[in-house]
Design an enzyme around this catalytic site. Sequence first.
Site, PDB file in Angstrom:
ATOM      1  N   HIS A  96       1.122  -0.904   0.005  1.00 53.16           N
ATOM      2  CA  HIS A  96      -0.424   0.011   0.391  1.00 53.16           C
ATOM      3  C   HIS A  96       0.652   1.471  -0.333  1.00 53.16           C
ATOM      4  O   HIS A  96       0.402   2.174   0.292  1.00 53.16           O
ATOM      5  CB  HIS A  96      -1.157   0.041   1.639  1.00 53.16           C
ATOM      6  CG  HIS A  96      -2.053  -0.849   0.620  1.00 53.16           C
ATOM      7  ND1 HIS A  96      -2.929  -2.163   1.505  1.00 53.16           N
ATOM      8  CD2 HIS A  96      -3.289  -0.096  -0.370  1.00 53.16           C
ATOM      9  CE1 HIS A  96      -3.608  -2.024   0.831  1.00 53.16           C
ATOM     10  NE2 HIS A  96      -3.646  -1.379  -0.106  1.00 53.16           N
ATOM     11  N   ASP A 161      -4.980   4.693  10.104  1.00 47.71           N
ATOM     12  CA  ASP A 161      -7.369   5.116   9.120  1.00 47.71           C
ATOM     13  C   ASP A 161      -7.512   3.692   8.990  1.00 47.71           C
ATOM     14  O   ASP A 161      -8.943   3.519   8.987  1.00 47.71           O
ATOM     15  CB  ASP A 161      -7.101   6.504   8.552  1.00 47.71           C
ATOM     16  CG  ASP A 161      -7.272   8.058   9.166  1.00 47.71           C
ATOM     17  OD1 ASP A 161      -7.646   7.862  10.613  1.00 47.71           O
ATOM     18  OD2 ASP A 161      -6.603   8.261   8.393  1.00 47.71           O
ATOM     19  N   GLU A 273      -9.469  14.195  14.777  1.00 42.17           N
ATOM     20  CA  GLU A 273      -8.384  14.553  13.665  1.00 42.17           C
ATOM     21  C   GLU A 273      -8.921  15.986  12.745  1.00 42.17           C
ATOM     22  O   GLU A 273     -10.159  16.560  13.385  1.00 42.17           O
ATOM     23  CB  GLU A 273      -9.016  13.577  11.816  1.00 42.17           C
ATOM     24  CG  GLU A 273      -7.681  12.166  12.599  1.00 42.17           C
ATOM     25  CD  GLU A 273      -7.550  11.398  11.721  1.00 42.17           C
ATOM     26  OE1 GLU A 273      -8.047  11.174  10.107  1.00 42.17           O
ATOM     27  OE2 GLU A 273      -6.601   9.991  12.012  1.00 42.17           O
TER      28      GLU A 273
END
Length: 528
Positions: A96, A161, A273
Amino acid sequence: MAVKRHALLLLLICRLLSTLGLTVAPAEPLLQLFDSGIVRLDPPALEAASSDFGALFTAAPTAVARPRSAEDVAGLVRSAHAAGSSFPVSARGCGHSTHGQALAPGGLVLEMAHGRLPGPRPTPVYAGGQHYVDVWGGDSWDDVLSWTLGHGGLAPKSWTDYLHLSVGGTLSNAGISGQAFHHGPQISNVLELDVVTGKGEMVTCSNEENSELFNAVLGGLGQFGIITRARIALERAPQRARWIRVLYSDFAAFTRDQERLIALSGERFDYVEGLVIVDEGLINNWRSSFFSPKNPVKIGSVAGEQRVLYCLEMAKYYHEEDGGEVDGAVERLLRWLRYIPATEFTTDLTYVEFLGRVHRAEERLRGKGLWEVPHPWLNLFVPASRIADFDAGVFRGILGNNTGGPVLIYPMNKNKWDVRSSVVMPDEDVFYLVAFLRSALPNSDDPTQSLEHLKQQNQEILEFCHHAHIKIKQYLPHYKTQEEWVDHFGPNWNRFIERKAEFDPNHILGSGHGIFHPSPSPSSLFPS
Ligand code: FAD
């Protein structure tokens, strides 16, 4: 048939040996691994390890291995080490990365996340006054959550996240999310590691034992060793999350409130956040599912004169038995925040649903064919003292009215980070993550969605910071030249090369970053 297969095998081994330039002795473990099917040279395996989530860079390895133990990893790295600096090796977790960081041009990719190791699932342990779990470096955080929850309702404390990332992959960077202000990044929540160094040595390390290697590897971009086991600190997992979003048009009020929230030591939120919203579409973007469809928000209706809105996002975790107290706690915390009245959006979900929020967005995007597109992401750590200048120049300047994807912004406390680790941070007590998580749409008629446009904007943002003397640091860094890397590490560059000389003297590890080798080439899959 058997004869043909044998001939093919010999041919492939010869190719591998000639690329490695090995004598038979160091190649011996490699041959055994080849025989057992761990090393693969077939085109589908090579192709799968030639690119990543970013789809911006490509580089084919000569071989791919799917190690099943730390010994397999050590055998492979020892063979490559014996070949000198000619044979790069990169660990790959879930692939990723966005800029080819886990590629190994012409070398060997170790697919750490390819299936679980044989044997029982990891189970949490209580010892020395704390709970922890030992996991394989290729395990995904999603699996770690389900194993630890299933054994005594425990869970790691600090997250990313998105959980479909490998333990080794995030610990090689830092691993951050809205809990980092309080618990620190994931690298601050690791008690011990097993590492295979670039010399092929298997070493157990922690802050007490072999601490130089431990700190080098954490945030070390895969440069010093391959993490085969990580001991992760656990806590009793909350059961639910009250998830709240409020909007601001005044950036100073927004950042003042964010910084006050992360400074609280008594009653506080567990997750803080934020998002920057410059385009109508993005207020209901893939990172903000719960605004829509029930409460669609129009920027124009709340932003007034301001074109840009800032969304503060908070979560309060709780156990079901304490459910009666959460309303009061949230109300007390929200009372002194200065958001635009009537822009409060609240939802309540299980802790697991909360942690799975980006994975659900992934499924939606995949359904629309919008996941496998180029991702020219840019992640920056911005010193708090200059975040207002960054807002004026970037959010209300360079971005225009189309960001091409979510833009995250949240502050963290540096005292929760260990300066002995390899991760590079700004030189201030509080710094922000600003993450431009953009997707290019190669076939769109809108030129602002093109890869070229988004890459150009990234460059403008970096140049703006340079000219305005905003001392940002890239998170998940990507540079083209060694000079830029020297600048990135700043005063820690010497420590970085000393550690490299000690733990990976032949510079075989982590070549995809292009620190000591040429970077992988731009991908031709999606030309800009
Ligand atoms: P890979 O891309 O496979 O590898 C990344 C780097 O780690 C490479 O240098 C590789 O060589 C090295 N590496 C991999 N495994 C090992 C190992 N076992 N030992 C040593 N080195 C190893 N990051 C955050 O911090 N917070 C977030 O909230 C966040 N959200 C994300 C959401 C999405 C949708 C995506 C795609 C990425 C997100 N990231 C986030 C970034 C992510 O943490 C990094 O890209 C991470 O490296 C990905 O892990 P991976 O397993 O895919 O690693």
